[in-house]
Design a protein around this motif. Sequence first.
Motif, PDB file in Angstrom:
ATOM      1  N   ILE A   1     -16.373   8.469  17.219  1.00 58.13           N
ATOM      2  CA  ILE A   1     -16.936   7.075  16.647  1.00 58.13           C
ATOM      3  C   ILE A   1     -15.652   6.151  16.606  1.00 58.13           C
ATOM      4  CG2 ILE A   1     -17.876   5.848  14.751  1.00 58.13           C
ATOM      5  CD1 ILE A   1     -19.672   8.353  14.304  1.00 58.13           C
ATOM      6  N   VAL A   2     -14.766   6.681  16.081  1.00 60.88           N
ATOM      7  CA  VAL A   2     -13.477   5.659  15.804  1.00 60.88           C
ATOM      8  C   VAL A   2     -13.086   5.243  17.112  1.00 60.88           C
ATOM      9  CG1 VAL A   2     -11.280   5.510  15.197  1.00 60.88           C
ATOM     10  CG2 VAL A   2     -12.915   6.667  13.530  1.00 60.88           C
TER      11      VAL A   2
ATOM     12  N   ALA B   1     -25.186  29.716  17.680  1.00 62.33           N
ATOM     13  CA  ALA B   1     -24.878  30.660  16.564  1.00 62.33           C
ATOM     14  C   ALA B   1     -26.205  31.082  15.425  1.00 62.33           C
ATOM     15  CB  ALA B   1     -23.793  30.022  15.619  1.00 62.33           C
ATOM     16  N   TYR B   2     -27.328  30.324  15.923  1.00 67.90           N
ATOM     17  CA  TYR B   2     -28.626  30.572  15.462  1.00 67.90           C
ATOM     18  C   TYR B   2     -29.460  31.325  16.119  1.00 67.90           C
ATOM     19  CZ  TYR B   2     -33.108  29.689  13.285  1.00 67.90           C
ATOM     20  OH  TYR B   2     -34.379  29.809  12.708  1.00 67.90           O
TER      21      TYR B   2
ATOM     22  N   LEU C   1     -23.400  25.651  17.731  1.00 66.75           N
ATOM     23  CA  LEU C   1     -24.082  25.631  16.492  1.00 66.75           C
ATOM     24  C   LEU C   1     -25.277  26.196  16.590  1.00 66.75           C
ATOM     25  CD1 LEU C   1     -23.098  22.707  14.437  1.00 66.75           C
ATOM     26  CD2 LEU C   1     -22.633  25.039  13.674  1.00 66.75           C
TER      27      LEU C   1
ATOM     28  N   LEU D   1     -19.365  23.284  11.730  1.00 69.64           N
ATOM     29  CA  LEU D   1     -19.861  22.005  11.320  1.00 69.64           C
ATOM     30  C   LEU D   1     -18.772  21.103  10.983  1.00 69.64           C
ATOM     31  CD1 LEU D   1     -22.829  20.765  11.029  1.00 69.64           C
ATOM     32  CD2 LEU D   1     -22.812  21.474   8.829  1.00 69.64           C
ATOM     33  N   LEU D   2     -17.846  21.628  10.274  1.00 69.53           N
ATOM     34  CA  LEU D   2     -16.786  20.640   9.896  1.00 69.53           C
ATOM     35  C   LEU D   2     -16.084  20.417  11.207  1.00 69.53           C
ATOM     36  CD1 LEU D   2     -15.055  19.791   7.553  1.00 69.53           C
ATOM     37  CD2 LEU D   2     -13.665  21.809   7.988  1.00 69.53           C
TER      38      LEU D   2
ATOM     39  N   LEU E   1     -16.975  14.484  15.837  1.00 72.04           N
ATOM     40  CA  LEU E   1     -17.993  13.169  16.000  1.00 72.04           C
ATOM     41  C   LEU E   1     -17.167  11.801  15.180  1.00 72.04           C
ATOM     42  CD1 LEU E   1     -20.764  12.950  17.226  1.00 72.04           C
ATOM     43  CD2 LEU E   1     -21.733  13.397  15.043  1.00 72.04           C
ATOM     44  N   SER E   2     -16.524  11.876  14.261  1.00 73.84           N
ATOM     45  CA  SER E   2     -16.217  10.878  13.553  1.00 73.84           C
ATOM     46  C   SER E   2     -14.842  10.247  14.512  1.00 73.84           C
ATOM     47  CB  SER E   2     -15.421  11.581  12.229  1.00 73.84           C
ATOM     48  OG  SER E   2     -16.508  11.834  11.461  1.00 73.84           O
ATOM     49  N   MET E   3     -14.204  11.177  14.871  1.00 71.21           N
ATOM     50  CA  MET E   3     -12.914  10.715  15.813  1.00 71.21           C
ATOM     51  C   MET E   3     -13.714  10.064  17.121  1.00 71.21           C
ATOM     52  SD  MET E   3     -10.104  13.670  15.487  1.00 71.21           S
ATOM     53  CE  MET E   3     -11.214  15.257  15.359  1.00 71.21           C
TER      54      MET E   3
ATOM     55  N   TYR F   1     -10.672  27.996  12.807  1.00 68.80           N
ATOM     56  CA  TYR F   1      -9.656  26.859  12.267  1.00 68.80           C
ATOM     57  C   TYR F   1      -8.993  26.116  13.787  1.00 68.80           C
ATOM     58  CZ  TYR F   1      -9.572  27.678   7.284  1.00 68.80           C
ATOM     59  OH  TYR F   1      -9.868  27.684   5.931  1.00 68.80           O
TER      60      TYR F   1
ATOM     61  N   ALA G   1     -18.250  17.343  12.391  1.00 70.54           N
ATOM     62  CA  ALA G   1     -18.322  16.337  11.666  1.00 70.54           C
ATOM     63  C   ALA G   1     -17.050  15.658  12.213  1.00 70.54           C
ATOM     64  CB  ALA G   1     -18.555  16.458  10.245  1.00 70.54           C
ATOM     65  N   THR G   2     -15.818  16.158  12.102  1.00 72.25           N
ATOM     66  CA  THR G   2     -14.801  15.636  12.465  1.00 72.25           C
ATOM     67  C   THR G   2     -14.466  15.027  13.780  1.00 72.25           C
ATOM     68  OG1 THR G   2     -13.585  17.730  12.697  1.00 72.25           O
ATOM     69  CG2 THR G   2     -13.169  16.743  10.545  1.00 72.25           C
TER      70      THR G   2
ATOM     71  N   MET H   1     -17.180  26.239   9.205  1.00 68.67           N
ATOM     72  CA  MET H   1     -15.975  25.710   9.680  1.00 68.67           C
ATOM     73  C   MET H   1     -16.645  24.828  11.342  1.00 68.67           C
ATOM     74  SD  MET H   1     -13.130  25.768   8.621  1.00 68.67           S
ATOM     75  CE  MET H   1     -12.976  25.965   7.285  1.00 68.67           C
TER      76      MET H   1
ATOM     77  N   PHE I   1      -6.186  13.919  18.525  1.00 67.41           N
ATOM     78  CA  PHE I   1      -6.202  12.538  18.038  1.00 67.41           C
ATOM     79  C   PHE I   1      -4.962  11.953  17.409  1.00 67.41           C
ATOM     80  CE2 PHE I   1      -8.987   9.352  16.465  1.00 67.41           C
ATOM     81  CZ  PHE I   1      -8.708   8.959  15.041  1.00 67.41           C
TER      82      PHE I   1
END
Lengths: 234, 464
Positions: free
Chosen positions: A14-15, A49-50, A46, A3-4, A10-12, A201, A7-8, A1, A211
Motif C-alpha cells: 500500500i505504501v 494452511a487451512y 494461509l 498472518l503477520l 500488504l502494508s508495504m 520468521y 499484514a506487513t 506469523m 523494503f
Amino acid sequence: MMLLALATTLSMAIVLLSHAAPKRSVPWLVFGIGYMFLAASLVAELVLAYEFQDWAVRGFYWARIMLAVAWLGQGTLLLNLPRNKYLNYATWGLIAASLVSLGMITFTPITRAEDWFSPSQPIYWQLGEVLATNRPTRWGGLLLNFFGVAALICGAIYAYLVGNKKEWRTAARPALIVLGGLLLIIPIYWPPTEMTVIFLYSTVFAPILLFLGVSEVLYMDKGTRKPGNKMDRQ
Amino acid sequence: MKSARHYFILLILAALAAWLRLSYYEPFNRSVSNYDTDRYMISSESPIFSLEFYTSIRQPSVAMAYQFVEPQSGYKLTNLSSPGDDVHPALEIQPGFDRVTALQSWLSIFSWLFLAWVVFRNIRNPNLGFLGATLILLFGFAPQMAEWDYVMLSEPISLSLFVILLGLSIELVVTLLGEQQRLSWKPIFLAVIWLLVAILWLLARDTNSYLLLPIIAVILLLAWRRTASRKLSLGYLVGAGLLLLSLFLVAARLSQASDRWVNPYFNNLLARVLPVPEYRAYFVERGLPVTEALMAEVGGNLTELSLFQMPNLVSWVEEEGLSTYFGFMLTHPGWAIGTFSDGVAIAFTENVQPFFRRNTDVTPEFLVFLGGLLHPKDETIILIVALELLLLGRLAAKTGLPGLIALSFLFSVFFLGELLMFFVSVHGDAAGIVRHSMGSVMPLRLSLWLSIPFIFDAMEIVPS
C-alpha cells in the motif's frame, strides 16, 4: 506469523503503490506490484494452511513461485535506472510473461496427491506433488526467478557503487536487498518440510528487509515534513 | 486525504463485520454460567449507592450491569459450566441471562466498531486505514473474542470497556495536541467520557487499575519536565495526574476491602509457598499459622473453600497476608520474575473460551482458524510488540510529527500498563491464570495488529 507477514507485506504494498500513484512512477509501481504478488501468495498460503483449494495452489504457484521475485528484481533495477529504455522493454516482457504464465498455470492439472495434502506442512514442500506442472511451466518459473535474483543482485551492486559508501546506512541497503532476495528464493528451491520457526520468521522478514533496502526510511530527516499541531486527520 | 467516499467504504466494512458477528454466532438469548455467576447475581442485589455494593464479593461494574438489565422475574441459573471438571455444555436459554448476553454482545460490537473508526480516522493513508480497521474488526469478531459475550463472568464487559477506553485515549491524545493553554469544549467532553469509561473499567476487574500507574507516571513526568505544558496548563496536567492517582488508590482500597483477593491468596499459598520449605519458612516467620490440616490441602485442588474454615489462617491473611507476600516478592525477585515468566507461558496456551461447546453448524471452522491466526498462542509476540513500538517511536522521533509522537507514547504506556496488569494477574492467583490474564493477553495480541498500519503510515519514501 503468516498472518503477520501478510499484514506487513500488504502494508508495504500500500505504501509503495500510494507513493507511485501521484508521481506516476513506474519503478515504484513495479516494485509495489511485486509486493502485491507476495501478499497474494501469502493469502493463498494461509488458505492452504487451512485446507486444500485448487485456486489457492495455482494462485500460490503463479504469484510466489513464478512472479514475485521477478517483479521485485525488475522494480529494484528500475529504481536505480529509471530511464533506461532496455529496462522499460524488460518491463513489458515481464508483463507478457506474467500473462502467459497465468494461462499456463490455469490449465495445469491437480494430481491425486491432493488426497493426502497436509495443511500443517508448508505448501512449498508439497507443491511439486499436487501440481502437475509441465516442463515449460517449470522452466518458465526458473527463468523468471533467475532473472529476479540477478536483477536484485545487480540492482544492489549498482546502488552500492553509486551510493555514499561512507554513510553506513547507504552501504547497508544493498546487503538488505540481497538478504531479502535470498530469503525469498531459498524456500522455493530448498523447500522446508515443516513450519519451523526459521521458516515462519523468514516469511515475515524477507519483505521487510527488501523494503528497507530500497526505501529511504532509515535516514529520513526530521523536518522533511512540516510538523503540524496535531495529526492532520482528514 | 480522506473523502466521503472513504468513509462510505468504511461504513460498508463495518456493516459487513457486524453482519459477520450477527450471522455466524448463536442468538443473543443463549448463555452459559460458571460457579462465579451466582455471586454476580448476589452482588447485584445491593443498592448501587452503598459501600457494600463496591466491596462485595464480585466486581461492581459487572454487578451494576446485572442490576441494570435484570428482568422482573429475576435470573435463573440453569446452564452451569465447569471447565476444571471437563463440563462444557452447549449454550442454552437461561431465564434473565438473555438480557446480559444481549448487553455484553451489543457493547462488544459497539466497542470494536468504535475502535476501528478511531483507528481509521487517525491513519493518513486511507488504504492503510482500511487495513487497520479490517484487522481490528476481524480480531474483535473472531470466535476467540466474540464467544466470550455468552459467558456470564466479568471478562466480556471488562474487555469491551478496555477497547472503548483505548479508542477514547487515541482520540483524546490527538485532540489535545491541537489545543492551546485553555482547553476548548471538545477535549473536555472527551476527557469526561474517558473518565466515566475508565471508572467503569477499573471496577470491572481488580487488576485493571494497574494500567493507570504508567499513565500517571507519564503525566506527572510531562508536568515536571514542562514539556506538554507549553501547550497545556500545568494545572491540567497535575490535576489529571492526581485524579488518576486517586482513582487507582480508591479502586485498590475497594478491592482490598472486598476480600475478593482472599481465595486467590489461598491458591498462591497452596501452589507456590507451602510446597517449598524455604518459602514456607519465610511466611511462618511472619506469623503464617501452618497446621496439619493446611498442609493436607497442598497438592490437592485449588480454590479450596475449606481454608475459610480455618479462622486463624483467615485472620492472618487479612491482616498480614498482602504485606508478607509483597515483601516476599521484593526479597525474592528471581522467584517473582520466574513465576511471572511461567505464568506468561501458561496464559498464552489458550485463546478460546473453555466454558461452552461451540455450535459448528453456526460458526464455521474457517472463522475459528482465522481467529487463531489473529489471536496467536505464542508468547514471543510480546517481544514483537515491543519491537513494533520501538520502531514506531523511532519513526515518530524522525518525523517530528507531534501526533505520531503522542500516539507512539500512548501505545507504549498502554503496553507497559498491560505488562504490569499481567504481572499482577499472574501473581494474584495461581489458579485460572489463562482467564485471569486475559485482560492483559488480549490487549497484547491486539497491539500486534494495531501498530502495523501506524508504523507504515509514518514512513515516507523518498525516491532514489
